[in-house]
Design a protein around this motif. Structure first.
Motif, short mmCIF file in Angstrom:
data_model
loop_
_atom_site.label_atom_id
_atom_site.label_comp_id
_atom_site.label_asym_id
_atom_site.label_seq_id
_atom_site.Cartn_x
_atom_site.Cartn_y
_atom_site.Cartn_z
N SER A 175 0.83 -1.22 0.00
CA SER A 175 0.00 0.00 0.00
C SER A 175 0.85 1.26 0.00
CB SER A 175 -0.93 0.01 1.21
OG SER A 175 -0.17 -0.07 2.41
N SER A 176 1.99 1.21 0.69
CA SER A 176 2.86 2.38 0.77
C SER A 176 4.26 1.92 1.19
CB SER A 176 2.31 3.38 1.79
OG SER A 176 3.24 4.43 2.02
N ASN A 177 5.24 2.74 0.85
CA ASN A 177 6.61 2.43 1.28
C ASN A 177 7.13 3.49 2.25
OD1 ASN A 177 6.97 4.59 -0.50
ND2 ASN A 177 8.96 3.81 -1.20
N ARG A 178 6.24 4.35 2.75
CA ARG A 178 6.63 5.45 3.63
C ARG A 178 6.40 5.06 5.10
NH1 ARG A 178 7.71 9.64 0.38
NH2 ARG A 178 7.98 11.04 2.16
N ILE A 179 7.52 4.90 5.83
CA ILE A 179 7.45 4.52 7.24
C ILE A 179 7.40 5.78 8.09
CG2 ILE A 179 8.66 3.34 9.12
CD1 ILE A 179 9.97 1.54 7.03
N ASN A 180 6.34 5.93 8.87
CA ASN A 180 6.14 7.12 9.69
C ASN A 180 6.97 7.03 10.97
OD1 ASN A 180 5.19 9.55 10.67
ND2 ASN A 180 3.26 8.68 11.42
N HIS A 181 8.29 7.01 10.81
CA HIS A 181 9.20 6.88 11.94
C HIS A 181 10.60 7.27 11.49
CE1 HIS A 181 10.20 5.69 15.97
NE2 HIS A 181 9.07 5.04 16.16
N PHE A 182 11.56 7.33 12.45
CA PHE A 182 12.94 7.63 12.06
C PHE A 182 13.82 6.38 12.05
CE2 PHE A 182 12.66 8.31 16.64
CZ PHE A 182 13.81 7.73 17.14
N PHE A 183 13.22 5.20 12.33
CA PHE A 183 13.90 3.92 12.15
C PHE A 183 12.84 2.85 11.91
CE2 PHE A 183 13.15 4.17 16.73
CZ PHE A 183 12.72 2.90 17.06
N CYS A 184 13.29 1.66 11.49
CA CYS A 184 12.36 0.57 11.17
C CYS A 184 11.91 -0.10 12.46
CB CYS A 184 13.05 -0.43 10.25
SG CYS A 184 13.46 0.23 8.63
N ASP A 185 10.63 0.05 12.79
CA ASP A 185 10.08 -0.49 14.02
C ASP A 185 8.77 -1.19 13.71
OD1 ASP A 185 10.06 -1.04 16.69
OD2 ASP A 185 9.36 0.92 17.34
N VAL A 186 8.31 -2.02 14.62
CA VAL A 186 7.11 -2.83 14.36
C VAL A 186 5.85 -2.00 14.12
CG1 VAL A 186 5.59 -4.65 15.23
CG2 VAL A 186 8.01 -4.76 15.70
N PRO A 187 5.45 -1.11 15.03
CA PRO A 187 4.18 -0.40 14.83
C PRO A 187 4.05 0.33 13.49
CG PRO A 187 4.95 -0.10 17.07
CD PRO A 187 6.06 -0.77 16.33
N PRO A 188 5.03 1.14 13.05
CA PRO A 188 4.86 1.81 11.75
C PRO A 188 4.90 0.85 10.57
CG PRO A 188 7.05 2.23 12.63
CD PRO A 188 6.26 1.58 13.72
N LEU A 189 5.63 -0.26 10.70
CA LEU A 189 5.65 -1.25 9.61
C LEU A 189 4.30 -1.95 9.49
CD1 LEU A 189 9.22 -2.76 10.09
CD2 LEU A 189 8.38 -1.64 8.02
N LEU A 190 3.68 -2.25 10.63
CA LEU A 190 2.35 -2.88 10.58
C LEU A 190 1.32 -1.94 9.99
CD1 LEU A 190 2.09 -4.84 13.97
CD2 LEU A 190 2.91 -5.63 11.74
N GLN A 191 1.52 -0.65 10.17
CA GLN A 191 0.57 0.33 9.62
C GLN A 191 0.56 0.33 8.09
OE1 GLN A 191 1.34 4.22 11.34
NE2 GLN A 191 -0.20 3.88 12.93
N ILE A 192 1.70 0.08 7.45
CA ILE A 192 1.76 0.13 5.99
C ILE A 192 1.63 -1.24 5.34
CG2 ILE A 192 3.14 2.24 6.04
CD1 ILE A 192 5.58 0.52 5.30
N ALA A 193 1.51 -2.30 6.13
CA ALA A 193 1.32 -3.64 5.57
C ALA A 193 -0.10 -3.78 5.03
CB ALA A 193 1.58 -4.70 6.63
N CYS A 194 -0.25 -4.45 3.89
CA CYS A 194 -1.59 -4.59 3.31
C CYS A 194 -2.18 -5.98 3.56
CB CYS A 194 -1.56 -4.29 1.81
SG CYS A 194 -0.39 -5.31 0.89
N GLY A 195 -1.48 -6.81 4.32
CA GLY A 195 -2.01 -8.11 4.69
C GLY A 195 -2.64 -8.08 6.07
N ASN A 196 -3.06 -9.24 6.54
CA ASN A 196 -3.65 -9.36 7.86
C ASN A 196 -2.53 -9.32 8.91
OD1 ASN A 196 -5.08 -9.92 10.15
ND2 ASN A 196 -5.96 -11.84 9.42
N THR A 197 -2.59 -8.32 9.79
CA THR A 197 -1.52 -8.14 10.79
C THR A 197 -1.92 -8.64 12.19
OG1 THR A 197 -2.26 -5.89 11.32
CG2 THR A 197 -0.63 -6.13 9.54
N ALA A 198 -3.03 -9.35 12.28
CA ALA A 198 -3.53 -9.78 13.60
C ALA A 198 -2.51 -10.67 14.31
CB ALA A 198 -4.85 -10.52 13.43
#
Length: 316
Positions: A175-198
């Motif tokens: 859906s997007s490649n823009r991570i809303n953070h200053f490093f790669c972390d779980v919460p912002p990565l889960l936000q841009i994933a287009c699959g089921n993140t449950a």
């Protein structure tokens, strides 16, 4: 990016991410750059000095300082995984990080954070044995036992890191490649994933929550026994020394576990990324900077070791 079509469904799989970092103009970025640089430089200086002092001074070759040296090493690595890349991105127009680079950074952040959790628990157990069972302490906390405890902390950190990294980076990011953070972390990565993140969220809250609760339980039990032992002591000087040593450790524990709980061990953390960035600065840069100060300023042994090393340097 590369495109893949399957049963009339087209998805775009991301090869690069963009770390958005902090919002603001050039002046704001310059101020944040200065803040990050200052925090990182003090972190480097403090933790390297702590490692050197403990290594060179024979009087600090005890289990407590062996664990403290490892804590300084973890803090040093922790900040180094994040700060240089964040500093470079403040004045970068692209702020791009490759998929492999993001996964690597994520792996080492998770490794160091989890290892630090376990190390703080080990340090509490060490104080419990030293104060509550002083006669058994030399045999129980021998060099081989201390090494096994530290290796166990690293293995526990590695296990959590492998699980979190593999599950997170097997998600489709289309859906997007823009991570809303200053490093790669779980919460912002889960936000841009287009699959089921449950499942990922369950793993994040489940494993991180379990680690935090388990280590906190060990720390509370250890300090519960320590408190009872201190209250039974007749020597005021002995009480003061123990309170000073244990107070430093409890300060570090409270700061680190408090911020980790806010960020990872509650479901609402994923929804508040702006607050999450501030919290992340605290536990990735501020706490690693404060730990050497906490353990040295309130520790008579470390102060005396610094004085002895200074006298040797002056003589030479």
């Amino acid at each position: 990016m590369k495109s893949h079509s399957n049963e009339n469904l087209s998805k775009v799989y991301i090869q690069d991410f963009v770390l958005e970092g902090f919002a603001g103009g050039l002046v704001t970025q310059a101020l944040l750059f200065t803040l990050f640089l200052a925090l990182y430089m003090v972190t480097l200086l403090g933790n390297i000095l702590m490692i050197i002092i403990i290594t060179l001074d024979a009087r600090l070759h005890s289990p407590m300082y062996f664990f403290l040296k490892n804590l300084s090493f973890v803090d040093l690595c922790y900040s180094t995984v994040i700060a240089p890349n964040a500093l470079a991105n403040f004045f970068s127009s692209s702020k791009v990080i490759t998929f492999a680079g993001c996964a690597t950074q994520f792996f080492f952040i998770s490794l160091m954070a989890t290892t630090e959790c376990f190390l703080l628990g080990v340090m509490a157990y060490d104080r419990f044995m030293a104060i509550c069972s002083p006669l058994r302490y030399p045999s129980t906390m021998c060099q081989s036992a201390c090494t096994r405890l530290v290796l166990g902390a690293y293995c526990g950190g590695c296990f959590n890191s492998v699980v979190q990294t593999s599950f997170t980076f097997h998600l489709p990011f289309c859906s997007s490649n823009r991570i809303n953070h200053f490093f790669c972390d779980v919460p912002p990565l889960l936000q841009i994933a287009c699959g089921n993140t449950a499942i990922n969220e369950l793993l994040l809250f489940g494993i991180c929550g379990l680690i935090i609760v388990a280590v906190t339980f060990v720390i509370l039990i250890s300090y519960g026994y320590i408190t009872v032992t201190i209250l039974r002591m007749g020597s005021g000087a002995g009480r003061h020394k123990i309170f000073s040593t244990c107070g430093s450790h409890m300060t570090a524990v409270t700061l680190f576990f408090g911020t980790l709980f806010v960020m990872y061990a509650q479901p609402g953390a994923i929804e508040s990324m702006e607050q999450g960035k501030v919290v992340s600065v605290f536990y990735t840069l501020v706490i690693p900077m404060l730990n050497p100060l906490i353990y040295s300023l309130r520790n008579k042994d470390v102060k005396e070791a610094v004085q002895r090393l200074g006298q040797k340097h002056t003589v030479m």
